[in-house]
Write a protein that holds these residues in place. Sequence first.
Motif, PDB file in Angstrom:
ATOM      1  N   ALA A 175     -23.317 -47.834   6.210  1.00 59.41           N
ATOM      2  CA  ALA A 175     -24.729 -47.882   5.235  1.00 59.41           C
ATOM      3  C   ALA A 175     -23.970 -49.111   4.272  1.00 59.41           C
ATOM      4  CB  ALA A 175     -24.750 -46.883   5.048  1.00 59.41           C
ATOM      5  N   LEU A 176     -22.746 -48.357   3.717  1.00 61.21           N
ATOM      6  CA  LEU A 176     -22.379 -49.563   2.406  1.00 61.21           C
ATOM      7  C   LEU A 176     -22.070 -50.522   2.742  1.00 61.21           C
ATOM      8  CD1 LEU A 176     -21.949 -49.859  -0.880  1.00 61.21           C
ATOM      9  CD2 LEU A 176     -20.129 -47.950  -0.325  1.00 61.21           C
ATOM     10  N   ALA A 177     -20.840 -50.304   3.881  1.00 61.29           N
ATOM     11  CA  ALA A 177     -20.452 -51.729   4.110  1.00 61.29           C
ATOM     12  C   ALA A 177     -21.399 -52.746   4.609  1.00 61.29           C
ATOM     13  CB  ALA A 177     -19.847 -51.758   5.332  1.00 61.29           C
ATOM     14  N   ASN A 178     -22.598 -52.673   5.260  1.00 58.79           N
ATOM     15  CA  ASN A 178     -23.241 -53.295   5.383  1.00 58.79           C
ATOM     16  C   ASN A 178     -24.013 -54.572   4.599  1.00 58.79           C
ATOM     17  OD1 ASN A 178     -23.818 -52.784   7.981  1.00 58.79           O
ATOM     18  ND2 ASN A 178     -25.272 -51.509   8.127  1.00 58.79           N
ATOM     19  N   VAL A 179     -24.699 -53.493   3.239  1.00 64.76           N
ATOM     20  CA  VAL A 179     -24.653 -54.139   1.849  1.00 64.76           C
ATOM     21  C   VAL A 179     -23.493 -54.706   1.347  1.00 64.76           C
ATOM     22  CG1 VAL A 179     -25.246 -53.564  -0.574  1.00 64.76           C
ATOM     23  CG2 VAL A 179     -25.679 -51.698   0.967  1.00 64.76           C
ATOM     24  N   LEU A 180     -22.595 -54.242   1.476  1.00 60.50           N
ATOM     25  CA  LEU A 180     -21.512 -55.823   1.257  1.00 60.50           C
ATOM     26  C   LEU A 180     -21.046 -56.522   1.872  1.00 60.50           C
ATOM     27  CD1 LEU A 180     -19.278 -52.268  -0.358  1.00 60.50           C
ATOM     28  CD2 LEU A 180     -20.983 -54.412  -1.725  1.00 60.50           C
ATOM     29  N   SER A 181     -21.057 -56.933   3.395  1.00 57.47           N
ATOM     30  CA  SER A 181     -21.288 -57.328   4.114  1.00 57.47           C
ATOM     31  C   SER A 181     -19.067 -57.377   4.439  1.00 57.47           C
ATOM     32  CB  SER A 181     -21.602 -59.091   3.619  1.00 57.47           C
ATOM     33  OG  SER A 181     -22.103 -58.905   3.573  1.00 57.47           O
ATOM     34  N   VAL A 182     -18.945 -56.029   4.689  1.00 61.05           N
ATOM     35  CA  VAL A 182     -17.868 -55.690   5.268  1.00 61.05           C
ATOM     36  C   VAL A 182     -17.312 -54.728   6.260  1.00 61.05           C
ATOM     37  CG1 VAL A 182     -16.589 -56.668   2.519  1.00 61.05           C
ATOM     38  CG2 VAL A 182     -17.284 -54.355   3.477  1.00 61.05           C
ATOM     39  N   PRO A 183     -16.485 -54.742   6.912  1.00 58.59           N
ATOM     40  CA  PRO A 183     -16.371 -54.043   7.862  1.00 58.59           C
ATOM     41  C   PRO A 183     -16.360 -52.413   7.283  1.00 58.59           C
ATOM     42  CG  PRO A 183     -14.570 -55.591   8.172  1.00 58.59           C
ATOM     43  CD  PRO A 183     -15.071 -55.710   6.730  1.00 58.59           C
ATOM     44  N   ALA A 184     -16.142 -51.649   8.717  1.00 56.42           N
ATOM     45  CA  ALA A 184     -16.562 -49.554   8.056  1.00 56.42           C
ATOM     46  C   ALA A 184     -15.713 -49.706   8.974  1.00 56.42           C
ATOM     47  CB  ALA A 184     -18.087 -49.781   8.030  1.00 56.42           C
ATOM     48  N   ILE A 185     -15.008 -48.616   8.513  1.00 52.88           N
ATOM     49  CA  ILE A 185     -14.284 -47.721   8.655  1.00 52.88           C
ATOM     50  C   ILE A 185     -14.024 -45.385   8.620  1.00 52.88           C
ATOM     51  CG2 ILE A 185     -12.274 -49.477   9.059  1.00 52.88           C
ATOM     52  CD1 ILE A 185     -10.325 -47.710   7.559  1.00 52.88           C
ATOM     53  N   ALA A 186     -13.657 -45.105   9.857  1.00 50.93           N
ATOM     54  CA  ALA A 186     -14.053 -43.755   9.485  1.00 50.93           C
ATOM     55  C   ALA A 186     -12.863 -43.000   9.649  1.00 50.93           C
ATOM     56  CB  ALA A 186     -15.013 -43.086  10.497  1.00 50.93           C
ATOM     57  N   ASP A 187     -11.068 -43.830   9.259  1.00 52.10           N
ATOM     58  CA  ASP A 187      -9.962 -42.931   9.908  1.00 52.10           C
ATOM     59  C   ASP A 187      -9.845 -43.807   9.383  1.00 52.10           C
ATOM     60  OD1 ASP A 187      -7.541 -42.128  10.704  1.00 52.10           O
ATOM     61  OD2 ASP A 187      -7.973 -42.456  12.905  1.00 52.10           O
ATOM     62  N   LEU A 188      -8.273 -43.491   8.524  1.00 53.70           N
ATOM     63  CA  LEU A 188      -7.756 -43.403   7.431  1.00 53.70           C
ATOM     64  C   LEU A 188      -6.844 -44.536   7.994  1.00 53.70           C
ATOM     65  CD1 LEU A 188      -7.129 -41.025   4.279  1.00 53.70           C
ATOM     66  CD2 LEU A 188      -8.705 -42.597   4.098  1.00 53.70           C
ATOM     67  N   ALA A 189      -6.290 -44.212   8.812  1.00 58.97           N
ATOM     68  CA  ALA A 189      -4.794 -45.163  10.007  1.00 58.97           C
ATOM     69  C   ALA A 189      -5.769 -46.097  10.321  1.00 58.97           C
ATOM     70  CB  ALA A 189      -4.581 -44.011  11.373  1.00 58.97           C
ATOM     71  N   ASP A 190      -7.027 -46.790  10.102  1.00 59.99           N
ATOM     72  CA  ASP A 190      -7.469 -48.054  10.497  1.00 59.99           C
ATOM     73  C   ASP A 190      -7.364 -48.898   9.482  1.00 59.99           C
ATOM     74  OD1 ASP A 190      -7.725 -47.494  13.462  1.00 59.99           O
ATOM     75  OD2 ASP A 190      -9.767 -47.026  12.893  1.00 59.99           O
ATOM     76  N   LEU A 191      -6.898 -48.403   8.195  1.00 59.50           N
ATOM     77  CA  LEU A 191      -6.953 -49.213   6.594  1.00 59.50           C
ATOM     78  C   LEU A 191      -5.986 -50.271   6.983  1.00 59.50           C
ATOM     79  CD1 LEU A 191      -6.324 -46.300   3.897  1.00 59.50           C
ATOM     80  CD2 LEU A 191      -8.144 -48.077   4.691  1.00 59.50           C
ATOM     81  N   GLN A 192      -6.366 -51.144   5.815  1.00 64.18           N
ATOM     82  CA  GLN A 192      -5.816 -52.529   6.505  1.00 64.18           C
ATOM     83  C   GLN A 192      -4.178 -52.408   5.407  1.00 64.18           C
ATOM     84  OE1 GLN A 192      -7.250 -57.062   6.393  1.00 64.18           O
ATOM     85  NE2 GLN A 192      -8.846 -55.887   7.341  1.00 64.18           N
ATOM     86  N   THR A 193      -3.394 -52.756   5.587  1.00 64.27           N
ATOM     87  CA  THR A 193      -2.432 -52.464   5.524  1.00 64.27           C
ATOM     88  C   THR A 193      -1.269 -53.747   3.838  1.00 64.27           C
ATOM     89  OG1 THR A 193      -0.832 -53.024   7.095  1.00 64.27           O
ATOM     90  CG2 THR A 193      -1.488 -50.464   6.484  1.00 64.27           C
TER      91      THR A 193
END
Length: 260
Positions: free
Chosen positions: A40-58
């Motif tokens: 919901a927030l990522a769509n407003v900001l036009s960026v990818p959304a994730i729900a797993d901290l392991a998927d964070l860009q490092t």
Amino acid sequence: MKIVLIGSGNIATHLGKAILKLEQHQLIQVYSKTLANAEALANVLSVPAIADLADLQTDADLYILAVSDAAIASVSASLPKDLKGIVIHCSGATPMEQLHNNLHHGVIYPIQSFSKTVNVDLQQVPLGVEGSSDSVKSKLTAFAKDLSKKVFSCSTEQRLAIHVAAVFANNFTNALFQVSYELMEQHGLSFDLIRPIILETAEKVQKQVPALVQTGPAIRNDEITMQRHLQFISSNPDWQLIYQQISALITKRKGKKGEN
């Protein structure tokens, strides 16, 4: 800076929208433990959304933990260990040391009450900055100055003092506004009748020390009026207790004279 926003609530929403307006910085991800909220927030900001901290860009430069105070330590401990960027939280009451799992860490604390549906000009919101090193503090200060015209350095203790003061000035007064609302409603009166006096008091303290503009029966030590008030609200012991305790606090300061 390349920035990852960890959280999708009120503060995350306002920070995300403010960062989006800054050409020199780039939001690259939004995380929430609930994917729908992240999206919901990522769509407003036009960026990818994730729900797993392991998927964070490092490879981000800044990771903003815009989560509840209770979640800061656990989220910090769950971040990937190879992050090279700065990890910050936005809490007034949480020690910076709760981010100790991350080598470079700090705090950017916005002194404001946020709601997703209420627009806030972040440029006018004071931002307190704390950093784990002089280098981190310098980078965070530069970033904060892109967000706000009112940036200042503060310690963990000073942040806590601000937060407690804000609870008294904002949260507690709002609870008292609700008492006033219910009292008026019980007697068939509109709350609109006392909105002007609320506004007048708020305007006074923008320029003066609150004790110097205190009004009411307690500052005058008007026991007769106070007893009438207490009798009037005798059906609600909670209101009586609040009335008595705050009146006692005001009376202790009656040397600083108020006016009717």
